[in-house]
Design a protein around this motif. Sequence first.
Motif: not given
Length: 412
Positions: A162-175, A330-343
């Motif tokens: 049963k899946f519950v969505k995690l929604r990406p932050p609107k800004h790079e530094s968001g959660e 710089d290459a054009g990706f919108r990144c979501f800054r991770p707070r942990g792990a290495y992805y």
Amino acid sequence: MATRPMRRARKRAGKVSGPTEVSSPVKHFLSDKVSHFTESVIREMTRQAMLYGAVNLAQGFPDFSAPAEIKQAAQQAVAADVNQYAITWGAKSLRNAIARQMSLWQGITVDPEKEVTVCCGSTEAMISTLLAVCNAGDEVVIFEPFYENYGPDSVLSGAKPKFVKLRPPKHESGEWTFDEKELRSAFHKHTKAIILNTPNNPTGKVFTRAELELIRDLCLKYDVLAITDEIYEHILYDGTEHISMVSLDGMRDRTVTINGMSKTYSVGWAVAPEKITNAIRKVHDFLTVGAPAPLQEAGAAALSLPPEYYSKLAEGYRVRRDHLMPALIDAGFRCFRPRGAYYVMTDISEFGYKDDVIFAKHLVQEVGIACVPGSSFYRDPRDGAKQVRFAFCKKPETLDEAALRLRNLKTK
């Protein structure tokens, strides 16, 4: 002698005797369970990286050496002929080390004889746990995007994810966030467990105390087991705190804590109350028997490393994160800054490709960089069709080469 066509004609006419033919449907020799999932997309992207000579930022394995003292412990164990089966649920030295570290890291007293099961990596610990606790008709709550094993593991154990969505932050530094109402609606009388991966793969989200307490309250209300994957607990950035679910009031007897050193050695473990541990050990015994004995000795040595090792570990990965992300931006990706792990999860909308799979194919074949299509982390591929994941657990020179190749990537 009558030809076979003639014999068939006579048989139809009743002229030839022989075994009676019974009309029956053709058997389906495959389990219906395997129709619900595919082979690992992550490992397929590693194969693609090897095929095209690409920089492998897909699979999350470090391309640098493990600490010398840990390798020496494994070598010494081999030299000392520690090459027979260890105790099925783990060498005593390793179980004692796990219990000691649980006390130091989570403040939880663990009985190494009755509450620890050493497995062949945290991946095996997860499937052993689900097979041990789930029955047909049970439901398992999973946050998505999710590490790709969780869905198939639930299906193989007979449960329904049963899946519950995690929604990406609107800004790079968001959660990354989830909707409380959606989470509450996922819990009911058929819910057996919730899988919680913090720090999270693939998003890098670290669940806050408030979020964990909400999950705790739902587990208590609906009598649900929490199965936590904490493999990245020491890889934290920006002052983020890892909180283990088992440490919260009321969760000691309804939490299975999964951890391990699978990024260095194929050793993982599950720590659970005695009754659940007994069930996990039964499954583990008949699933893999036991983890390799010399590597368990190396694991015990690894868990004896001083606290400075873990702080340096996290800092090393923070440097790698901050090395790769600017190149991606710089290459054009919108990144979501991770707070942990290495992805790092990224948005690929600016590149104009139809979906993540087509983009990932272009990136590995034409640019020479392997990533993981975001759709592999979602139940519905459309939810990840504009996302891809990069792993930054690589040597600086590997990341330099990736940054160089990214200059050849063009937005549409």
